[in-house]
Scaffold this motif. Structure first.
Motif, PDB file in Angstrom:
ATOM      1  N   VAL A  29       0.794  -1.240   0.000  1.00  0.00           N
ATOM      2  CA  VAL A  29       0.000   0.000   0.000  1.00  0.00           C
ATOM      3  C   VAL A  29       0.819   1.280   0.000  1.00  0.00           C
ATOM      4  O   VAL A  29       0.248   2.367  -0.055  1.00  0.00           O
ATOM      5  N   GLU A  31       2.516   2.877  -2.206  1.00  0.00           N
ATOM      6  CA  GLU A  31       2.297   3.780  -3.335  1.00  0.00           C
ATOM      7  C   GLU A  31       0.945   4.486  -3.204  1.00  0.00           C
ATOM      8  O   GLU A  31       0.821   5.666  -3.513  1.00  0.00           O
ATOM      9  N   HIS A  32      -0.055   3.766  -2.716  1.00  0.00           N
ATOM     10  CA  HIS A  32      -1.376   4.375  -2.491  1.00  0.00           C
ATOM     11  C   HIS A  32      -1.274   5.500  -1.452  1.00  0.00           C
ATOM     12  O   HIS A  32      -1.812   6.587  -1.650  1.00  0.00           O
ATOM     13  N   ASP A  35       0.528   8.444  -2.913  1.00  0.00           N
ATOM     14  CA  ASP A  35      -0.373   9.193  -3.801  1.00  0.00           C
ATOM     15  C   ASP A  35      -1.322  10.082  -3.006  1.00  0.00           C
ATOM     16  O   ASP A  35      -1.592  11.220  -3.397  1.00  0.00           O
ATOM     17  N   MET A  36      -1.830   9.559  -1.877  1.00  0.00           N
ATOM     18  CA  MET A  36      -2.703  10.374  -1.016  1.00  0.00           C
ATOM     19  C   MET A  36      -1.960  11.612  -0.530  1.00  0.00           C
ATOM     20  O   MET A  36      -2.520  12.705  -0.506  1.00  0.00           O
ATOM     21  N   ASP A  67     -12.435   4.253   2.998  1.00  0.00           N
ATOM     22  CA  ASP A  67     -11.221   3.468   2.877  1.00  0.00           C
ATOM     23  C   ASP A  67     -11.364   2.620   1.621  1.00  0.00           C
ATOM     24  O   ASP A  67     -12.138   2.966   0.741  1.00  0.00           O
ATOM     25  N   TYR A  68     -10.712   1.512   1.571  1.00  0.00           N
ATOM     26  CA  TYR A  68     -10.661   0.677   0.377  1.00  0.00           C
ATOM     27  C   TYR A  68     -11.874  -0.263   0.306  1.00  0.00           C
ATOM     28  O   TYR A  68     -11.763  -1.401  -0.090  1.00  0.00           O
ATOM     29  N   CYS A  80      -4.071   3.023   7.469  1.00  0.00           N
ATOM     30  CA  CYS A  80      -2.662   3.325   7.168  1.00  0.00           C
ATOM     31  C   CYS A  80      -1.784   3.179   8.404  1.00  0.00           C
ATOM     32  O   CYS A  80      -0.788   3.886   8.557  1.00  0.00           O
TER      33      CYS A  80
END
Length: 148
Positions: A29, A31-32, A35-36, A67-68, A80
């Motif tokens: 996660v 990279e996610h 990005d955030m 969330d996801y 996170c």
């Protein structure tokens, strides 16, 4: 000494958190999360928190509206949550969760949620398993909740 702080956009702590995320071992996660941070798509009360020890970030967490998961009626999500390997075993995750829950209480929330694939971790911090949930990728995770 460990301190936990809310991270604000365009600050040295935000830059340090970006570097922490880019270098962390949570490959699934990171990279996610990066990005955030790059887009700073946080709205209203959403934010990131950083745990700092001896001048270095050793952990992070977020509090989010979504969330996801396709569950728009469930929030706030504490997500996170990550502590670097060298700092594990000192309940820093619990301190991050407590800090996020204190922030949520100040906002008027009475319950928080944590999604995870793990069993036995968040129960130690007072979370109770609710049921399995399906994430946007089609995987199954466990939903935990806690009255705050």
């Amino acid at each position: 000494m460990l301190t936990i702080s809310k991270v604000y956009k365009d600050t040295p702590l935000a830059q340090e958190l970006m570097q922490f995320v880019e270098e962390c071992s949570w490959h699934e996660v990171k990279e996610h999360i990066a990005d955030m941070l790059r887009s700073w798509g946080f709205t209203d009360w959403e934010c990131m928190f950083a745990a700092v020890q001896d001048g270095k970030i050793v952990g992070m967490a977020s509090i989010m509206k979504t969330d996801y998961y396709p569950l728009p009626d469930i929030y706030p999500w504490i997500s996170c949550i990550f502590v670097t390997e060298s700092a594990r075993g000192h309940r820093i995750s619990g301190q991050l969760i407590d800090f996020a829950n204190g922030y949520a209480r100040e906002l008027g929330f009475t319950r928080s949620y944590i999604p995870t694939e793990y069993t036995g971790l968040y129960e130690k911090y007072g979370y109770e398993y609710i049921h399995d949930i399906i994430n946007y990728g089609g995987g199954t995770d466990r939903l935990y909740a806690k009255e705050i």
